[in-house]
Motif scaffolding. Structure first.
Motif, PDB file in Angstrom:
ATOM      1  N   LEU B  66       4.814  40.369 -20.896  1.00 11.36           N
ATOM      2  CA  LEU B  66       5.729  41.501 -20.902  1.00 11.36           C
ATOM      3  C   LEU B  66       6.288  41.762 -19.501  1.00 11.36           C
ATOM      4  O   LEU B  66       7.174  42.615 -19.335  1.00 11.36           O
ATOM      5  CB  LEU B  66       4.966  42.734 -21.357  1.00 11.36           C
ATOM      6  N   ASN B  67       5.767  41.065 -18.514  1.00  9.17           N
ATOM      7  CA  ASN B  67       6.080  41.378 -17.121  1.00  9.17           C
ATOM      8  C   ASN B  67       5.956  42.881 -16.883  1.00  9.17           C
ATOM      9  O   ASN B  67       6.856  43.507 -16.327  1.00  9.17           O
ATOM     10  CB  ASN B  67       7.484  40.909 -16.752  1.00  9.17           C
ATOM     11  N   ALA B  68       4.834  43.417 -17.318  1.00  5.91           N
ATOM     12  CA  ALA B  68       4.636  44.850 -17.186  1.00  5.91           C
ATOM     13  C   ALA B  68       3.181  45.141 -16.843  1.00  5.91           C
ATOM     14  O   ALA B  68       2.341  44.239 -16.836  1.00  5.91           O
ATOM     15  CB  ALA B  68       5.038  45.556 -18.478  1.00  5.91           C
ATOM     16  N   PHE B  69       2.923  46.410 -16.559  1.00 10.60           N
ATOM     17  CA  PHE B  69       1.595  46.816 -16.121  1.00 10.60           C
ATOM     18  C   PHE B  69       1.139  48.005 -16.943  1.00 10.60           C
ATOM     19  O   PHE B  69       1.951  48.828 -17.379  1.00 10.60           O
ATOM     20  CB  PHE B  69       1.641  47.178 -14.638  1.00 10.60           C
ATOM     21  N   VAL B  70      -0.175  48.085 -17.140  1.00 14.91           N
ATOM     22  CA  VAL B  70      -0.702  49.164 -17.969  1.00 14.91           C
ATOM     23  C   VAL B  70      -2.013  49.655 -17.360  1.00 14.91           C
ATOM     24  O   VAL B  70      -2.786  48.862 -16.814  1.00 14.91           O
ATOM     25  CB  VAL B  70      -0.912  48.681 -19.418  1.00 14.91           C
ATOM     26  N   ALA B  71      -2.228  50.962 -17.400  1.00 15.42           N
ATOM     27  CA  ALA B  71      -3.487  51.507 -16.903  1.00 15.42           C
ATOM     28  C   ALA B  71      -4.621  51.047 -17.801  1.00 15.42           C
ATOM     29  O   ALA B  71      -4.474  50.979 -19.023  1.00 15.42           O
ATOM     30  CB  ALA B  71      -3.423  53.034 -16.869  1.00 15.42           C
ATOM     31  N   CYS B  72      -5.757  50.729 -17.204  1.00 14.95           N
ATOM     32  CA  CYS B  72      -6.906  50.281 -17.977  1.00 14.95           C
ATOM     33  C   CYS B  72      -7.339  51.390 -18.922  1.00 14.95           C
ATOM     34  O   CYS B  72      -7.353  52.569 -18.562  1.00 14.95           O
ATOM     35  CB  CYS B  72      -8.042  49.886 -17.068  1.00 14.95           C
ATOM     36  N   ALA B  73      -7.705  50.999 -20.135  1.00 14.95           N
ATOM     37  CA  ALA B  73      -8.072  51.978 -21.157  1.00 14.95           C
ATOM     38  C   ALA B  73      -9.533  52.399 -21.044  1.00 14.95           C
ATOM     39  O   ALA B  73      -9.983  53.258 -21.785  1.00 14.95           O
ATOM     40  CB  ALA B  73      -7.809  51.398 -22.541  1.00 14.95           C
ATOM     41  N   HIS B  74     -10.268  51.815 -20.120  1.00 16.12           N
ATOM     42  CA  HIS B  74     -11.714  52.057 -20.079  1.00 16.12           C
ATOM     43  C   HIS B  74     -12.183  52.714 -18.800  1.00 16.12           C
ATOM     44  O   HIS B  74     -13.326  52.524 -18.391  1.00 16.12           O
ATOM     45  CB  HIS B  74     -12.466  50.740 -20.248  1.00 16.12           C
ATOM     46  N   ALA B  82     -13.249  40.776 -18.557  1.00 10.56           N
ATOM     47  CA  ALA B  82     -11.983  40.385 -19.170  1.00 10.56           C
ATOM     48  C   ALA B  82     -11.623  41.338 -20.294  1.00 10.56           C
ATOM     49  O   ALA B  82     -12.482  41.928 -20.931  1.00 10.56           O
ATOM     50  CB  ALA B  82     -12.079  38.959 -19.701  1.00 10.56           C
ATOM     51  N   ALA B  83     -10.342  41.453 -20.517  1.00 11.84           N
ATOM     52  CA  ALA B  83      -9.859  42.309 -21.585  1.00 11.84           C
ATOM     53  C   ALA B  83      -8.821  41.547 -22.381  1.00 11.84           C
ATOM     54  O   ALA B  83      -8.291  40.528 -21.935  1.00 11.84           O
ATOM     55  CB  ALA B  83      -9.265  43.586 -21.010  1.00 11.84           C
ATOM     56  N   ALA B  84      -8.534  42.050 -23.560  1.00 15.08           N
ATOM     57  CA  ALA B  84      -7.496  41.465 -24.394  1.00 15.08           C
ATOM     58  C   ALA B  84      -6.560  42.575 -24.841  1.00 15.08           C
ATOM     59  O   ALA B  84      -6.942  43.751 -24.845  1.00 15.08           O
ATOM     60  CB  ALA B  84      -8.112  40.761 -25.600  1.00 15.08           C
ATOM     61  N   PHE B  85      -5.346  42.187 -25.210  1.00 15.57           N
ATOM     62  CA  PHE B  85      -4.331  43.183 -25.548  1.00 15.57           C
ATOM     63  C   PHE B  85      -3.607  42.785 -26.822  1.00 15.57           C
ATOM     64  O   PHE B  85      -3.182  41.634 -26.964  1.00 15.57           O
ATOM     65  CB  PHE B  85      -3.342  43.329 -24.407  1.00 15.57           C
ATOM     66  N   ALA B  86      -3.476  43.746 -27.719  1.00 15.64           N
ATOM     67  CA  ALA B  86      -2.645  43.551 -28.906  1.00 15.64           C
ATOM     68  C   ALA B  86      -1.358  44.343 -28.696  1.00 15.64           C
ATOM     69  O   ALA B  86      -1.394  45.560 -28.503  1.00 15.64           O
ATOM     70  CB  ALA B  86      -3.372  44.035 -30.156  1.00 15.64           C
ATOM     71  N   ILE B  87      -0.268  43.646 -28.710  1.00 13.26           N
ATOM     72  CA  ILE B  87       1.028  44.216 -28.342  1.00 13.26           C
ATOM     73  C   ILE B  87       1.943  44.235 -29.561  1.00 13.26           C
ATOM     74  O   ILE B  87       2.266  43.192 -30.109  1.00 13.26           O
ATOM     75  CB  ILE B  87       1.681  43.373 -27.233  1.00 13.26           C
ATOM     76  N   VAL B  94       0.450  49.192 -27.109  1.00 19.23           N
ATOM     77  CA  VAL B  94      -0.504  48.202 -26.615  1.00 19.23           C
ATOM     78  C   VAL B  94      -1.920  48.725 -26.777  1.00 19.23           C
ATOM     79  O   VAL B  94      -2.229  49.831 -26.326  1.00 19.23           O
ATOM     80  CB  VAL B  94      -0.250  47.895 -25.129  1.00 19.23           C
ATOM     81  N   SER B  95      -2.770  47.937 -27.445  1.00 17.09           N
ATOM     82  CA  SER B  95      -4.183  48.288 -27.575  1.00 17.09           C
ATOM     83  C   SER B  95      -5.020  47.335 -26.739  1.00 17.09           C
ATOM     84  O   SER B  95      -4.919  46.122 -26.900  1.00 17.09           O
ATOM     85  CB  SER B  95      -4.650  48.174 -29.026  1.00 17.09           C
ATOM     86  N   GLU B  96      -5.837  47.904 -25.865  1.00 16.78           N
ATOM     87  CA  GLU B  96      -6.746  47.079 -25.080  1.00 16.78           C
ATOM     88  C   GLU B  96      -8.086  47.006 -25.795  1.00 16.78           C
ATOM     89  O   GLU B  96      -8.591  48.031 -26.249  1.00 16.78           O
ATOM     90  CB  GLU B  96      -6.917  47.696 -23.679  1.00 16.78           C
ATOM     91  N   PHE B  97      -8.651  45.820 -25.865  1.00  8.13           N
ATOM     92  CA  PHE B  97      -9.996  45.707 -26.423  1.00  8.13           C
ATOM     93  C   PHE B  97     -10.751  44.600 -25.693  1.00  8.13           C
ATOM     94  O   PHE B  97     -10.196  43.914 -24.834  1.00  8.13           O
ATOM     95  CB  PHE B  97      -9.957  45.466 -27.930  1.00  8.13           C
ATOM     96  N   THR B  98     -12.018  44.460 -26.024  1.00 11.20           N
ATOM     97  CA  THR B  98     -12.875  43.551 -25.270  1.00 11.20           C
ATOM     98  C   THR B  98     -13.632  42.645 -26.230  1.00 11.20           C
ATOM     99  O   THR B  98     -14.728  42.964 -26.661  1.00 11.20           O
ATOM    100  CB  THR B  98     -13.888  44.344 -24.434  1.00 11.20           C
ATOM    101  N   PRO B  99     -13.036  41.514 -26.552  1.00 10.02           N
ATOM    102  CA  PRO B  99     -13.648  40.579 -27.511  1.00 10.02           C
ATOM    103  C   PRO B  99     -14.694  39.712 -26.827  1.00 10.02           C
ATOM    104  O   PRO B  99     -14.459  38.540 -26.559  1.00 10.02           O
ATOM    105  CB  PRO B  99     -12.452  39.751 -27.972  1.00 10.02           C
ATOM    106  N   GLU B 100     -15.862  40.333 -26.604  1.00 11.83           N
ATOM    107  CA  GLU B 100     -16.901  39.678 -25.789  1.00 11.83           C
ATOM    108  C   GLU B 100     -17.222  38.275 -26.294  1.00 11.83           C
ATOM    109  O   GLU B 100     -17.322  37.326 -25.516  1.00 11.83           O
ATOM    110  CB  GLU B 100     -18.181  40.518 -25.820  1.00 11.83           C
ATOM    111  N   LYS B 101     -17.397  38.169 -27.604  1.00 12.79           N
ATOM    112  CA  LYS B 101     -17.804  36.862 -28.150  1.00 12.79           C
ATOM    113  C   LYS B 101     -16.745  35.799 -27.902  1.00 12.79           C
ATOM    114  O   LYS B 101     -17.048  34.678 -27.489  1.00 12.79           O
ATOM    115  CB  LYS B 101     -18.075  36.983 -29.652  1.00 12.79           C
ATOM    116  N   ALA B 102     -15.502  36.152 -28.188  1.00  9.42           N
ATOM    117  CA  ALA B 102     -14.425  35.190 -27.977  1.00  9.42           C
ATOM    118  C   ALA B 102     -14.374  34.784 -26.508  1.00  9.42           C
ATOM    119  O   ALA B 102     -14.216  33.604 -26.175  1.00  9.42           O
ATOM    120  CB  ALA B 102     -13.094  35.793 -28.405  1.00  9.42           C
ATOM    121  N   ILE B 103     -14.551  35.764 -25.639  1.00  8.59           N
ATOM    122  CA  ILE B 103     -14.511  35.471 -24.212  1.00  8.59           C
ATOM    123  C   ILE B 103     -15.675  34.578 -23.815  1.00  8.59           C
ATOM    124  O   ILE B 103     -15.520  33.647 -23.015  1.00  8.59           O
ATOM    125  CB  ILE B 103     -14.500  36.776 -23.403  1.00  8.59           C
ATOM    126  N   ASP B 104     -16.859  34.838 -24.403  1.00  5.99           N
ATOM    127  CA  ASP B 104     -17.998  33.962 -24.142  1.00  5.99           C
ATOM    128  C   ASP B 104     -17.686  32.524 -24.531  1.00  5.99           C
ATOM    129  O   ASP B 104     -17.974  31.580 -23.779  1.00  5.99           O
ATOM    130  CB  ASP B 104     -19.213  34.449 -24.934  1.00  5.99           C
TER     131      ASP B 104
END
Ligand SMILES: [Zn+2]
Ligand SMILES: [Zn+2]
Ligand SMILES: [Zn+2]
Ligand SMILES: [Zn+2]
Lengths: 135, 135
Positions: B66-74, B82-87, B94-104
DNA sequence: CCGAGGGCGTTACTTTATAACACAAATACC
DNA sequence: GGTATTTGTGTTATAAAGTAACGCCCTCGG
């Protein structure tokens, strides 16, 4: 190389794809433009229009964190809906891979949220093995 | 609002962070600049420099697609690496979430390759629940 | 023949991001 | 205290990435 199972590329699309395939790594749209000056390319739009189609066909991926494009490593990525990229910040090398399980987990999350997923971007930045050892 | 557990922001950093927090969604650097004209901001660099630090502190995320910036939701993302974003491509939400397993799983892949991971970008594009139902 | 759609070429433009230089404030060190 | 070093700052100018708008030429299906 390149057993074309492709939807009949136009001349410009073929030129852009050739440029990307030959590069063996990511190129920006403007780098492609420079490579294709001798083939008659004059303006960024010529490149972007071709890239749009090539991305649509799954033959090229856009690397969002690099503002660059790379030829798909799997001779047609339409098969696997999503791909991931490991990008070395030292040498610029890019490895495409397909972390099916991780992608499944992400897709599950979206489904639980009622989010209709259309495109997945996964880009890992870091240092590749070669560069890490030649510390 | 905003219980600051922060590394002493400078004036400019605080202004930029305030702008982003207040927005309740992503902003481009230039949108932030426009918001801060009255506070004395004149040039993009003032914004980009502050953003660099805020991203470094984990208080702001960059959305590459998005070439954009967003304040952290946490309230401080330094915790989770690491974080993930659904846009949503419809409403821009924009929803920020933390898919720990996927990141692992992704981290495991990098370790097997000898790739030293420094930063993970996960961005999902699609249509959010609200927009999907209001078809 | 004709009209629709797709691809093409060109000019001009917008948006996003950095380089370079100079100065001010804080910090560190002796 | 005095001096080096780092960190933040303000400004101008410029680079890099992406798009809008227009008109032309095909080709394909009537
Ligand atoms: Zn691929
Ligand atoms: Zn490398
Ligand atoms: Zn966060
Ligand atoms: Zn939405």
């Amino acid at each position: 190389m390149s057993a074309e199972t492709h939807p009949e590329l136009t001349k410009n699309q073929a030129l852009v794809f050739g440029s990307l395939s030959g590069a063996g790594g990511p190129l920006t749209a403007y780098a492609i433009l420079d490579q294709l000056r001798d083939d008659g390319f004059r303006a960024p739009l010529q490149v972007y229009r071709a890239l749009d189609k090539l991305v649509e066909y799954g033959m090229v991926h856009r690397l969002e964190s690099l503002n660059a494009f790379v030829a798909c490593a799997h001779t047609g990525c339409a098969a696997h809906g999503a791909a991931a990229f490991a990008i070395c910040e030292r040498c610029g090398d890019v490895s495409e891979f397909t972390p099916e399980k991780a992608i499944d987990l992400l897709r599950n999350w979206t489904e639980q949220q009622g989010f209709r997923l259309s495109r997945t971007t996964i880009e890992l930045r870091g240092t590749c093995k070669a560069c890490a050892s030649s510390n």
